[in-house]
Design a protein around this motif. Structure first.
Motif, PDB file in Angstrom:
ATOM      1  N   THR A 512      43.877 -43.509  14.421  1.00 43.64           N
ATOM      2  CA  THR A 512      42.723 -43.569  13.332  1.00 43.64           C
ATOM      3  C   THR A 512      43.102 -44.836  12.404  1.00 43.64           C
ATOM      4  O   THR A 512      44.138 -45.333  12.673  1.00 43.64           O
ATOM      5  CB  THR A 512      42.742 -42.411  12.356  1.00 43.64           C
ATOM      6  OG1 THR A 512      44.187 -42.411  11.570  1.00 43.64           O
ATOM      7  CG2 THR A 512      42.544 -41.231  12.889  1.00 43.64           C
ATOM      8  N   TYR A 513      42.073 -45.329  11.946  1.00 43.17           N
ATOM      9  CA  TYR A 513      42.350 -46.640  11.229  1.00 43.17           C
ATOM     10  C   TYR A 513      43.247 -46.360  10.190  1.00 43.17           C
ATOM     11  O   TYR A 513      44.205 -47.302   9.865  1.00 43.17           O
ATOM     12  CB  TYR A 513      40.969 -47.055  10.448  1.00 43.17           C
ATOM     13  CG  TYR A 513      41.152 -48.394   9.913  1.00 43.17           C
ATOM     14  CD1 TYR A 513      40.923 -48.389   8.609  1.00 43.17           C
ATOM     15  CD2 TYR A 513      41.352 -49.383  10.497  1.00 43.17           C
ATOM     16  CE1 TYR A 513      40.979 -49.695   7.946  1.00 43.17           C
ATOM     17  CE2 TYR A 513      41.207 -50.685   9.814  1.00 43.17           C
ATOM     18  CZ  TYR A 513      41.222 -50.827   8.732  1.00 43.17           C
ATOM     19  OH  TYR A 513      41.248 -51.901   7.783  1.00 43.17           O
ATOM     20  N   VAL A 518      48.511 -47.504   7.417  1.00 49.55           N
ATOM     21  CA  VAL A 518      50.004 -47.062   6.672  1.00 49.55           C
ATOM     22  C   VAL A 518      50.890 -47.653   7.734  1.00 49.55           C
ATOM     23  O   VAL A 518      52.063 -48.083   7.295  1.00 49.55           O
ATOM     24  CB  VAL A 518      50.095 -45.158   7.249  1.00 49.55           C
ATOM     25  CG1 VAL A 518      51.689 -44.860   7.029  1.00 49.55           C
ATOM     26  CG2 VAL A 518      49.168 -44.609   6.356  1.00 49.55           C
ATOM     27  N   ALA A 519      50.881 -47.607   9.085  1.00 55.04           N
ATOM     28  CA  ALA A 519      51.747 -48.199  10.057  1.00 55.04           C
ATOM     29  C   ALA A 519      52.058 -49.657   9.442  1.00 55.04           C
ATOM     30  O   ALA A 519      53.362 -50.192   9.616  1.00 55.04           O
ATOM     31  CB  ALA A 519      51.430 -48.306  11.410  1.00 55.04           C
ATOM     32  N   THR A 520      51.040 -50.570   9.290  1.00 52.27           N
ATOM     33  CA  THR A 520      51.109 -51.842   8.837  1.00 52.27           C
ATOM     34  C   THR A 520      51.230 -52.120   7.377  1.00 52.27           C
ATOM     35  O   THR A 520      51.380 -53.293   6.959  1.00 52.27           O
ATOM     36  CB  THR A 520      49.974 -52.618   9.364  1.00 52.27           C
ATOM     37  OG1 THR A 520      48.982 -52.033   8.827  1.00 52.27           O
ATOM     38  CG2 THR A 520      49.762 -52.627  10.637  1.00 52.27           C
ATOM     39  N   GLY A 521      51.690 -50.874   6.585  1.00 54.20           N
ATOM     40  CA  GLY A 521      51.620 -51.248   4.984  1.00 54.20           C
ATOM     41  C   GLY A 521      50.511 -51.881   4.508  1.00 54.20           C
ATOM     42  O   GLY A 521      50.500 -53.097   3.911  1.00 54.20           O
ATOM     43  N   ARG A 589      38.149 -52.038  15.376  1.00 53.42           N
ATOM     44  CA  ARG A 589      38.620 -52.018  16.694  1.00 53.42           C
ATOM     45  C   ARG A 589      39.979 -52.699  16.670  1.00 53.42           C
ATOM     46  O   ARG A 589      40.116 -53.860  16.189  1.00 53.42           O
ATOM     47  CB  ARG A 589      37.736 -52.684  17.667  1.00 53.42           C
ATOM     48  CG  ARG A 589      36.356 -52.212  17.962  1.00 53.42           C
ATOM     49  CD  ARG A 589      36.239 -51.076  18.698  1.00 53.42           C
ATOM     50  NE  ARG A 589      35.228 -50.583  19.004  1.00 53.42           N
ATOM     51  CZ  ARG A 589      34.519 -49.647  18.169  1.00 53.42           C
ATOM     52  NH1 ARG A 589      34.992 -49.190  17.265  1.00 53.42           N
ATOM     53  NH2 ARG A 589      33.156 -49.365  18.540  1.00 53.42           N
ATOM     54  N   LEU A 590      41.099 -52.013  16.872  1.00 50.28           N
ATOM     55  CA  LEU A 590      42.215 -52.547  16.724  1.00 50.28           C
ATOM     56  C   LEU A 590      43.244 -52.455  18.202  1.00 50.28           C
ATOM     57  O   LEU A 590      42.912 -51.142  18.745  1.00 50.28           O
ATOM     58  CB  LEU A 590      43.135 -52.094  15.598  1.00 50.28           C
ATOM     59  CG  LEU A 590      42.824 -52.017  14.347  1.00 50.28           C
ATOM     60  CD1 LEU A 590      41.770 -51.046  13.854  1.00 50.28           C
ATOM     61  CD2 LEU A 590      43.842 -52.291  13.199  1.00 50.28           C
TER      62      LEU A 590
END
Ligand SMILES: *[C@@H]1O[C@H](CO)[C@@H](O)[C@H](O)[C@H]1NC(C)=O
Ligand SMILES: *[C@@H]1O[C@H](CO)[C@@H](O)[C@H](O)[C@H]1NC(C)=O
Ligand SMILES: *[C@@H]1O[C@H](CO)[C@@H](O)[C@H](O)[C@H]1NC(C)=O
Ligand SMILES: *[C@@H]1O[C@H](CO)[C@@H](O)[C@H](O)[C@H]1NC(C)=O
Ligand SMILES: *[C@@H]1O[C@H](CO)[C@@H](O)[C@H](O)[C@H]1NC(C)=O
Ligand SMILES: *[C@@H]1O[C@H](CO)[C@@H](O)[C@H](O)[C@H]1NC(C)=O
Ligand SMILES: *[C@@H]1O[C@H](CO)[C@@H](O)[C@H](O)[C@H]1NC(C)=O
Ligand SMILES: *[C@@H]1O[C@H](CO)[C@@H](O)[C@H](O)[C@H]1NC(C)=O
Ligand SMILES: *[C@@H]1O[C@H](CO)[C@@H](O)[C@H](O)[C@H]1NC(C)=O
Ligand SMILES: *[C@@H]1O[C@H](CO)[C@@H](O)[C@H](O)[C@H]1NC(C)=O
Ligand SMILES: *[C@@H]1O[C@H](CO)[C@@H](O)[C@H](O)[C@H]1NC(C)=O
Ligand SMILES: *[C@@H]1O[C@H](CO)[C@@H](O)[C@H](O)[C@H]1NC(C)=O
Length: 835
Positions: A512-513, A518-521, A589-590
């Motif tokens: 999810t976005y 969260v993963a990229t701070g 879109r990532l």
């Protein structure tokens, strides 16, 4: 008890008489406490079928068409019965119709390992326990629900048998105790599994094949000590909570996603037009059956991923599966020295050793060499080893039945697997795997050196076609692909359907976005920025580092996005940057890639700083890695893939300077043996092959770009360098001049002492680049040939043309764009954004 029973029955009959004229539903889905049913024809809804099977239905829900019922069932012999849930056909009065219109389909049973006999009893006790006893009174099965306030038994609409309490809460349900089948709406929780039956006639748990859900994903096993995996779909990163069989798919649900929202699809299932169920059958196939005027198999779910040869027992023990045929190891011509077919008429029953292995005489053990044979499972016992050590390790341990070896990038770093039980082997299909592997099967050298083949066995040396199941397979594939197309079309129309995005094994995880934020701070550390968006550093919940590429302004790619992701995600090779996951969440879109700590090659080869300049060995290794990555894309993966944008920016380095190609698969996928006329130019100036101007595009455009990159690596400068004096601006012009002067060594990067020491090898590398840069693309080598040349296994072509085409100038390109009618010059794939 018997009296209660009779009263109930007469009420039922009365109801029927009253209502049948109005065609009222006449189902009986719920039973109260203190009820006993005896397994004999006195059960009202007893029906005999044309195949000899019988049902004695205790509860049945619904009317008209295929319906779920529970009761006693026997499969033909009728000396033993199961208490089971089955799907039967009913008419408008809810009577079970027989025999011509479809036989009962058992989807669950309580006592598959302990069938009962005529006059066995099922009792729903006054204490709320459901108990099955055989005719002699022995307890066969029980729900163990005494004292849990059960008030009744409910056969639900979707095929779940439920004991419920006063507030209608479920106390016990058959869904929690799956056997070998799943019905739509049913889930398999972590820890639960389907176990195949012994055979289609014997419902006893065979124990050989199972399909199991763990926190890591969905796995199919064949029993052995320990179990061997033949199918896996790992969810990665996050933990699975359960998988659910839904209309159109088997889907993962994970602990962190919304409770009722599927996280991703594991396996696609044809959409149900009527009743359907999935069954793990006794040969390890996972099949979908559907009702349409009779019960038909409509899909074989794992075969699309495994092919036919990857089922552990497809050719029995020791059998070798190849081209839909089964054979035995070590049969050369008509001589069978070590193995013979167990059954000449049934090659898929497997092979038996002519002289059995004996641990008493290990000195007579030998290894039979089978080249290019592989196995469905490969958990290496020994890594970073060579073939001889692998073979020796097998000979040293009597429990080892074979030495299976996968070659690594160099001779001493292969993987070795030493199974103690050997199922079917398969011929390595070049298309399906990039592993080059060998198998060595342990055999007992016979006392007499030569065992003459018998006339009976002579005829069987070439195996026999696997028969109808394989023939039917192509038809099935058609069905599957049709349903996939339907699924896709629907998706294009319905944004919401994206929630059910296809997740197939080895496929990237859908995030999810929020996950990625969260993963990229909150997208804190930017690694790069370019025309289509930015790349950020991130860390996933499992601690792995990733690069997250955000694509923006891509409204028009919505449809192709998922397809591209699927393609890229299915490609795995050590020299290709792995797509870990993606996000398609509303307008976001990532793409999530594995993190490459040393960044792009560009950073390392164009700086003039002596300290950080790469050694000759490192540069050589990088070139080799890129060549291997491209070989895989061009020649080894299922679909031929042209990269179309090879340049140093798209070559990434990990912490050991292993090079991986990134942004592949973003260009059009082109079927093997088919070049395609492109209507738009792709790629980057300075790396474009001359044939872009006449639009005949083959994989050789990548070979050309690779040649430019090799030259740049060896020379330590860009091909197009506008800071140079005009005559040196174009590296290829310099190369042409130096070749005429026979001074190629002048080209070698002077900023690196180590390069100057290795001038001779560097010049050889330049020659490889020159071969790749031939204007006539048919003269360029394939990437696998390049790998061989770098490895010293082949020589560079001697007759090389040094008059490089420098016609792909910016002006020529713009003219070409105009001719092709494209408004955007050099349309890069939307996905190939910046690093
Ligand atoms: C089961 O019990 C309920 C209430 O306790 C009653 O209404 C219903 O008729 C009973 N069903 C049968 C089949 O006896
Ligand atoms: C039916 O039973 C007989 C005798 O018990 C047995 O020999 C036979 O194999 C059985 N057939 C099936 C299909 O189970
Ligand atoms: C089952 O029970 C019924 C009634 O008690 C009896 O008539 C019949 O013979 C029994 N059948 C068997 C196989 O024991
Ligand atoms: C009920 O309990 C018995 C004995 O503890 C056990 O063997 C059996 O598996 C249990 N039955 C179910 C359906 O859990
Ligand atoms: C029985 O199951 C059905 C679903 O098929 C459900 O609607 C109904 O409420 C259940 N009845 C009870 C008494 O739990
Ligand atoms: C239980 O389910 C039945 C049938 O669906 C319904 O009539 C009844 O009201 C429910 N009882 C409770 C306590 O919810
Ligand atoms: C079913 O298979 C089991 C296990 O192999 C065996 O013990 C049993 O006799 C078989 N039953 C029949 C009816 O063949
Ligand atoms: C499954 O989905 C398809 C398409 O949405 C629909 O036509 C079909 O009726 C559904 N099947 C069932 C059993 O719900
Ligand atoms: C042989 O392999 C088995 C495992 O298959 C292992 O338990 C055993 O210790 C090994 N024996 C020797 C002598 O290494
Ligand atoms: C091959 O692998 C071994 C062990 O990993 C390593 O020491 C050696 O340098 C490698 N050789 C080449 C040519 O890469
Ligand atoms: C190799 O590993 C497999 C399981 O991963 C095990 O079954 C086998 O016994 C091992 N072989 C040896 C010789 O240790
Ligand atoms: C597999 O690799 C080995 C060692 O690199 C080589 O000798 C052999 O020819 C290769 N086999 C195939 C089929 O490529």
């Amino acid at each position: 008890m018997c009296q209660v029973h009779v009263v109930v029955l007469s009420l039922v009959i009365l109801n029927f008489i009253i209502f049948s004229t109005n065609a009222q539903p006449f189902d009986y889905p719920i039973a109260n406490l203190s009820n006993t049913w005896t397994n004999n024809p006195s059960i009202e809804h007893s029906v005999d079928f044309g195949d000899g099977s019988k049902v004695r239905s205790i509860l049945l829900r619904g009317t008209f068409g295929p319906r779920f019922a529970c009761g006693f069932y026997c499969n033909g012999n009728c000396t033993s019965f199961l208490f089971a849930i089955f799907i039967v056909q009913t008419n408008s009065a809810s009577y079970i119709t027989s025999p011509a219109i479809g036989f009962p389909q058992v989807v669950w049973s309580a006592n598959r390992n302990n069938p009962v006999q005529e006059n066995a009893t099922l009792q729903l006790t006054e204490n709320g326990d459901l108990v099955l006893r055989d005719v002699d009174g022995t307890l066969v099965w029980s729900t163990n629900t005494t004292g849990k306030s059960v008030v009744g038994l409910n056969m639900t609409e979707i095929g779940n048998l439920v004991l419920f309490d006063r507030s209608n809460k479920t106390v016990w349900q058959s869904f929690d105790h799956p056997t070998d089948s799943l019905v739509p709406g049913q889930s398999l929780l972590v820890g639960q599994k389907l176990t195949a039956s012994v055979s289609s006639f014997n419902s006893t748990e065979g124990g050989l094949f199972s399909l199991s859900v763990t926190a890591e994903g969905l796995f199919a096993y064949i029993e052995s000590n320990p179990s061997q995996i033949y199918y896996e779909s790992r969810i990665g990163g996050t933990t699975t909570r359960y998988v659910k069989f839904m209309n159109g798919s088997i889907a993962f649900f994970k602990s962190t996603s919304a409770p009722n929202q599927p996280f991703s699809t594991v396996i696609r299932v044809p959409l149900a037009s009527s009743a359907q169920y999935i069954k793990l059958v006794s040969d390890g196939h996972l099949k979908v059956f559907e009702w349409s005027s009779e019960w038909k198999e409509v899909a074989d779910l794992l075969t699309g991923y495994l092919g036919n040869c990857k089922y552990p027992l497809v050719c029995g023990n020791y059998g070798i599966c190849s081209d839909e045929q089964c054979g035995c190891p070590g049969i050369t011509g008509n001589e069978q020295i070590y193995f013979r077919l167990i059954n000449d008429r049934q090659p898929n029953d497997g092979c038996a050793a002519i002289t059995p292995l004996s641990c008493e005489t290990p000195q007579d053990h030998q290894l039979l060499d089978l080249e290019d044979v592989t196995y469905f499972y490969f958990p290496a016992n020994i890594t970073n080893t060579d073939i001889e050590s692998c073979k020796q390790a097998c000979l040293n341990n009597c429990s080892c039945k074979a030495a299976l070896f996968q070659y690594g990038p160099n001779v001493s770093d292969g993987n070795c697997f030493l199974p103690s039980q050997l199922f079917s082997l398969m011929k390595n299909e070049k298309d399906k795997t990039h592993y080059n592997s060998s198998a060595f099967i342990k055999v007992q050298a016979s006392q007499t050196e030569f065992v003459p083949p018998t006339s009976q066995t002579k005829s069987t040396s070439t195996g026999i076609i696997l028969g109808s199941s394989l023939g039917a397979f192509s038809g099935l594939l058609l069905i599957i692909s049709i349903s996939v197309v339907l699924f896709r079309i629907k998706k294009a129309h319905d944004e919401k359907d994206e929630e059910y995005l296809d997740q197939v094994p080895g496929m990237p995880t859908r995030f999810t976005y929020e996950d990625l934020k969260v993963a990229t701070g909150s997208f804190l550390k930017k690694l790069g920025q370019g025309g289509f968006g930015s790349v950020f550093e991130g860390t996933l919940v499992d601690g792995s580092n990733v690069a997250v590429k955000c694509l923006d302004g891509i409204g028009q790619v919505k449809k192709s996005f998922l397809a591209e992701v699927e393609t890229i995600g299915s490609i795995h090779h050590v020299n290709l940057v792995r797509l870990v996951g993606f996000c398609a969440d509303k307008s976001h879109r990532l793409l999530v890639y594995e993190y490459m700590s040393n960044g792009s090659l560009e950073k390392w080869i164009f700086n003039r700083n002596n300290e950080s300049s790469l050694s000759w060995q490192t540069r050589r290794k990088i070139i080799l890695d890129v060549a291997k990555g491209l070989t895989y894309l061009h020649e080894e993966c299922r679909q031929k893939i042209f990269h179309l944008d090879i340049k140093p920016q798209n070559i990434l380095l990990d912490d050991n300077f292993n090079a991986k190609v990134s942004d592949f698969g973003l260009s059009k996928l082109i079927d093997k043996d088919q070049s395609q006329v492109m209507t738009t130019m792709r790629g980057t100036r300075g790396y474009l092959a001359p044939e872009w101007l006449n639009s005949i595009i083959t994989e050789k455009v990548d070979v050309y770009s690779f040649g430019v990159v090799v030259l740049e690596i060896v020379c330590g400068r860009k091909n197009l360098d506008y800071s140079q004096p005009e005559e040196s601006m174009h590296l290829l012009s310099v190369l042409k001049r130096k070749a005429e002067e026979d001074r190629l060594f002048d080209m070698v990067d002077e900023n690196s002492k180590d390069m100057l020491i290795h001038k001779k090898e560097a010049v050889e590398m330049i020659k490889i680049a020159v071969w790749c840069l031939q204007s006539d693309f048919t003269k360029r080598p394939s990437m696998s040939v390049v790998v061989k040349v770098i490895d010293g296994l082949m020589e560079v072509e001697l007759n090389l043309d040094y008059t490089f085409s420098t016609t792909v100038t910016p002006t020529a390109m713009i003219q070409q764009e105009a001719k092709l009618g494209s408004s955007t010059p050099l349309l890069a794939s939307v996905l190939s954004g910046p690093r």
